[in-house]
Design a protein around this motif. Sequence first.
Motif, PDB file in Angstrom:
ATOM      1  N   GLY A  53       0.816  -1.216   0.000  1.00 45.68           N
ATOM      2  CA  GLY A  53       0.000   0.000   0.000  1.00 45.68           C
ATOM      3  C   GLY A  53       0.848   1.264   0.000  1.00 45.68           C
ATOM      4  O   GLY A  53       0.314   2.368  -0.058  1.00 45.68           O
ATOM      5  N   ASP A  54       2.168   1.084   0.075  1.00 42.69           N
ATOM      6  CA  ASP A  54       3.080   2.227   0.138  1.00 42.69           C
ATOM      7  C   ASP A  54       3.916   2.284  -1.148  1.00 42.69           C
ATOM      8  O   ASP A  54       4.891   1.554  -1.308  1.00 42.69           O
ATOM      9  N   PRO A  55       3.528   3.152  -2.083  1.00 45.20           N
ATOM     10  CA  PRO A  55       4.208   3.188  -3.384  1.00 45.20           C
ATOM     11  C   PRO A  55       5.719   3.415  -3.263  1.00 45.20           C
ATOM     12  O   PRO A  55       6.487   2.861  -4.061  1.00 45.20           O
ATOM     13  N   ALA A  56       6.153   4.187  -2.269  1.00 48.69           N
ATOM     14  CA  ALA A  56       7.589   4.440  -2.114  1.00 48.69           C
ATOM     15  C   ALA A  56       8.328   3.163  -1.728  1.00 48.69           C
ATOM     16  O   ALA A  56       9.441   2.902  -2.207  1.00 48.69           O
ATOM     17  N   ALA A  57       7.702   2.354  -0.870  1.00 53.94           N
ATOM     18  CA  ALA A  57       8.316   1.086  -0.456  1.00 53.94           C
ATOM     19  C   ALA A  57       8.395   0.134  -1.644  1.00 53.94           C
ATOM     20  O   ALA A  57       9.411  -0.539  -1.864  1.00 53.94           O
ATOM     21  N   VAL A  58       7.317   0.081  -2.418  1.00 54.55           N
ATOM     22  CA  VAL A  58       7.303  -0.793  -3.605  1.00 54.55           C
ATOM     23  C   VAL A  58       8.360  -0.323  -4.605  1.00 54.55           C
ATOM     24  O   VAL A  58       9.130  -1.125  -5.149  1.00 54.55           O
ATOM     25  N   ALA A  59       8.433   0.990  -4.815  1.00 54.80           N
ATOM     26  CA  ALA A  59       9.407   1.546  -5.767  1.00 54.80           C
ATOM     27  C   ALA A  59      10.834   1.201  -5.361  1.00 54.80           C
ATOM     28  O   ALA A  59      11.663   0.849  -6.200  1.00 54.80           O
ATOM     29  N   ALA A  60      11.108   1.269  -4.056  1.00 53.91           N
ATOM     30  CA  ALA A  60      12.472   1.025  -3.563  1.00 53.91           C
ATOM     31  C   ALA A  60      12.934  -0.393  -3.869  1.00 53.91           C
ATOM     32  O   ALA A  60      14.130  -0.633  -4.053  1.00 53.91           O
ATOM     33  N   ASP A  61      11.997  -1.336  -3.939  1.00 54.91           N
ATOM     34  CA  ASP A  61      12.353  -2.741  -4.155  1.00 54.91           C
ATOM     35  C   ASP A  61      12.062  -3.237  -5.571  1.00 54.91           C
ATOM     36  O   ASP A  61      12.276  -4.408  -5.873  1.00 54.91           O
ATOM     37  N   ALA A  62      11.561  -2.362  -6.414  1.00 54.51           N
ATOM     38  CA  ALA A  62      11.116  -2.808  -7.747  1.00 54.51           C
ATOM     39  C   ALA A  62      12.224  -3.450  -8.569  1.00 54.51           C
ATOM     40  O   ALA A  62      11.969  -4.281  -9.437  1.00 54.51           O
ATOM     41  N   GLY A  63      13.482  -3.080  -8.290  1.00 54.24           N
ATOM     42  CA  GLY A  63      14.586  -3.607  -9.083  1.00 54.24           C
ATOM     43  C   GLY A  63      15.159  -4.901  -8.549  1.00 54.24           C
ATOM     44  O   GLY A  63      16.036  -5.500  -9.186  1.00 54.24           O
ATOM     45  N   PRO A 105       5.300   3.533 -10.883  1.00 59.35           N
ATOM     46  CA  PRO A 105       6.070   3.762 -12.122  1.00 59.35           C
ATOM     47  C   PRO A 105       7.373   2.963 -12.206  1.00 59.35           C
ATOM     48  O   PRO A 105       7.727   2.485 -13.285  1.00 59.35           O
ATOM     49  N   GLU A 106       8.070   2.801 -11.065  1.00 68.12           N
ATOM     50  CA  GLU A 106       9.328   2.045 -11.078  1.00 68.12           C
ATOM     51  C   GLU A 106       9.093   0.585 -11.443  1.00 68.12           C
ATOM     52  O   GLU A 106       9.940  -0.047 -12.085  1.00 68.12           O
ATOM     53  N   VAL A 107       7.958   0.050 -11.010  1.00 68.74           N
ATOM     54  CA  VAL A 107       7.607  -1.335 -11.356  1.00 68.74           C
ATOM     55  C   VAL A 107       7.357  -1.426 -12.863  1.00 68.74           C
ATOM     56  O   VAL A 107       7.863  -2.315 -13.548  1.00 68.74           O
ATOM     57  N   ARG A 108       6.592  -0.476 -13.378  1.00 70.53           N
ATOM     58  CA  ARG A 108       6.266  -0.505 -14.803  1.00 70.53           C
ATOM     59  C   ARG A 108       7.533  -0.353 -15.661  1.00 70.53           C
ATOM     60  O   ARG A 108       7.718  -1.073 -16.639  1.00 70.53           O
ATOM     61  N   ALA A 109       8.405   0.582 -15.281  1.00 67.62           N
ATOM     62  CA  ALA A 109       9.626   0.806 -16.071  1.00 67.62           C
ATOM     63  C   ALA A 109      10.460  -0.470 -16.123  1.00 67.62           C
ATOM     64  O   ALA A 109      10.944  -0.878 -17.189  1.00 67.62           O
ATOM     65  N   ARG A 110      10.606  -1.116 -14.977  1.00 68.64           N
ATOM     66  CA  ARG A 110      11.405  -2.340 -14.892  1.00 68.64           C
ATOM     67  C   ARG A 110      10.809  -3.439 -15.765  1.00 68.64           C
ATOM     68  O   ARG A 110      11.522  -4.090 -16.543  1.00 68.64           O
ATOM     69  N   LEU A 111       9.496  -3.647 -15.639  1.00 71.46           N
ATOM     70  CA  LEU A 111       8.881  -4.762 -16.368  1.00 71.46           C
ATOM     71  C   LEU A 111       8.754  -4.468 -17.861  1.00 71.46           C
ATOM     72  O   LEU A 111       8.889  -5.365 -18.683  1.00 71.46           O
ATOM     73  N   ILE A 112       8.524  -3.219 -18.206  1.00 67.32           N
ATOM     74  CA  ILE A 112       8.441  -2.881 -19.635  1.00 67.32           C
ATOM     75  C   ILE A 112       9.795  -3.125 -20.303  1.00 67.32           C
ATOM     76  O   ILE A 112       9.862  -3.663 -21.422  1.00 67.32           O
ATOM     77  N   ALA A 113      10.877  -2.791 -19.616  1.00 64.15           N
ATOM     78  CA  ALA A 113      12.221  -3.045 -20.164  1.00 64.15           C
ATOM     79  C   ALA A 113      12.428  -4.551 -20.366  1.00 64.15           C
ATOM     80  O   ALA A 113      12.939  -4.989 -21.407  1.00 64.15           O
ATOM     81  N   GLY A 128      -1.525  -8.264 -22.461  1.00 67.41           N
ATOM     82  CA  GLY A 128      -1.453  -7.371 -21.312  1.00 67.41           C
ATOM     83  C   GLY A 128      -2.517  -6.302 -21.356  1.00 67.41           C
ATOM     84  O   GLY A 128      -3.661  -6.547 -21.755  1.00 67.41           O
ATOM     85  N   ARG A 129      -2.122  -5.098 -20.907  1.00 70.71           N
ATOM     86  CA  ARG A 129      -3.052  -3.974 -20.876  1.00 70.71           C
ATOM     87  C   ARG A 129      -2.555  -2.826 -21.761  1.00 70.71           C
ATOM     88  O   ARG A 129      -3.335  -2.050 -22.275  1.00 70.71           O
ATOM     89  N   ASP A 130      -1.226  -2.730 -21.848  1.00 71.99           N
ATOM     90  CA  ASP A 130      -0.589  -1.568 -22.481  1.00 71.99           C
ATOM     91  C   ASP A 130       0.380  -1.988 -23.579  1.00 71.99           C
ATOM     92  O   ASP A 130       1.332  -1.279 -23.871  1.00 71.99           O
ATOM     93  N   ILE A 131       0.165  -3.165 -24.151  1.00 71.95           N
ATOM     94  CA  ILE A 131       1.139  -3.687 -25.121  1.00 71.95           C
ATOM     95  C   ILE A 131       1.113  -2.848 -26.406  1.00 71.95           C
ATOM     96  O   ILE A 131       2.151  -2.370 -26.866  1.00 71.95           O
ATOM     97  N   ALA A 132      -0.094  -2.641 -26.968  1.00 70.91           N
ATOM     98  CA  ALA A 132      -0.178  -1.876 -28.216  1.00 70.91           C
ATOM     99  C   ALA A 132       0.119  -0.397 -27.993  1.00 70.91           C
ATOM    100  O   ALA A 132       0.643   0.280 -28.880  1.00 70.91           O
ATOM    101  N   SER A 133      -0.192   0.118 -26.806  1.00 73.71           N
ATOM    102  CA  SER A 133      -0.047   1.554 -26.569  1.00 73.71           C
ATOM    103  C   SER A 133       1.350   1.938 -26.106  1.00 73.71           C
ATOM    104  O   SER A 133       1.856   3.000 -26.472  1.00 73.71           O
ATOM    105  N   VAL A 134       2.001   1.089 -25.305  1.00 71.90           N
ATOM    106  CA  VAL A 134       3.265   1.494 -24.665  1.00 71.90           C
ATOM    107  C   VAL A 134       4.424   0.525 -24.948  1.00 71.90           C
ATOM    108  O   VAL A 134       5.498   0.938 -25.375  1.00 71.90           O
ATOM    109  N   VAL A 135       4.192  -0.757 -24.695  1.00 70.19           N
ATOM    110  CA  VAL A 135       5.300  -1.720 -24.748  1.00 70.19           C
ATOM    111  C   VAL A 135       5.802  -1.921 -26.175  1.00 70.19           C
ATOM    112  O   VAL A 135       7.009  -1.896 -26.433  1.00 70.19           O
ATOM    113  N   ALA A 136       4.870  -2.114 -27.088  1.00 73.44           N
ATOM    114  CA  ALA A 136       5.247  -2.419 -28.474  1.00 73.44           C
ATOM    115  C   ALA A 136       4.339  -1.683 -29.450  1.00 73.44           C
ATOM    116  O   ALA A 136       3.560  -2.297 -30.189  1.00 73.44           O
ATOM    117  N   PRO A 137       4.424  -0.345 -29.486  1.00 70.12           N
ATOM    118  CA  PRO A 137       3.514   0.415 -30.360  1.00 70.12           C
ATOM    119  C   PRO A 137       3.705   0.099 -31.847  1.00 70.12           C
ATOM    120  O   PRO A 137       2.806   0.375 -32.649  1.00 70.12           O
TER     121      PRO A 137
END
Length: 218
Positions: A53-63, A105-113, A128-137
């Motif tokens: 529930g804490d985006p900062a905590a999730v971001a810190a460990d996303a990598g 956002p840190e989770v998304r950046a990591r997984l999109i890469a 997925g949800r964002d494949i045509a729009s973001v991951v592989a336009p």
Amino acid sequence: LSGMVVAIDGPSGSGKSSVSRGVAARLGLRYLDTGAQYRAMTYWMLQNKVDVGDPAAVAADAGTPVIVSGTDPAAPAIGVDGEDVAVQIREADVTGAVSAVAAVPEVRARLIALQREIIGGGGIVVEGRDIASVVAPAAGAKIFLTASQEARAARRNTENGGGAGGVAATREALTRRDSVDSRTNALAAAPGAVVVDATELTLEQVIEQVAGIVIHTA
Ligand code: C5P
């Protein structure tokens, strides 16, 4: 088709996974389930007592977690830190937390890469949800798979073995997840995507239709 990227986006319960695997198998393409990666990330966070529930905590460990996706449509595999988590990522605790983790956002950046690395030279169906729009336009074929909310809830409920509360509870959980998801990803078709409505179709018919679209765009 060997270098083609097929993007299949859509909301949960639309039958995306079965359709994507079926299309990949039929066309001899690899298969990537990006939702499973967000789920694996979430599973790792819960296992490691990160406050989801804490985006900062999730971001810190996303990598930190090492996520590995198999790309065989006949046997989709997902591992995190060397553990096969294909079963665990479908459990209710992960499903309940995944939208919040995926919104960081840190989770998304990591997984999109990671997704772009796996897509590589193509020859793959990516769901997925964002494949045509973001991951592989630049994907060669873009499908937006949808179904009525009743059909999606009924499908999910069957998948869950008709769990506690039945279709009504499943529909409520779906609506909640849609609402969180829609803040991160538009739950709407990307420009250039072909909308396929699965409400009145069997799985076989949807695979047939999507494979046909892919072949015609190739
Ligand atoms: O597809 P599935 O229901 O397994 O996805 C689980 C969750 O992962 C979604 O509810 C969404 O929050 C997130 N997700 C995402 N972007 C993707 C795939 C999934 O945000 N490309």
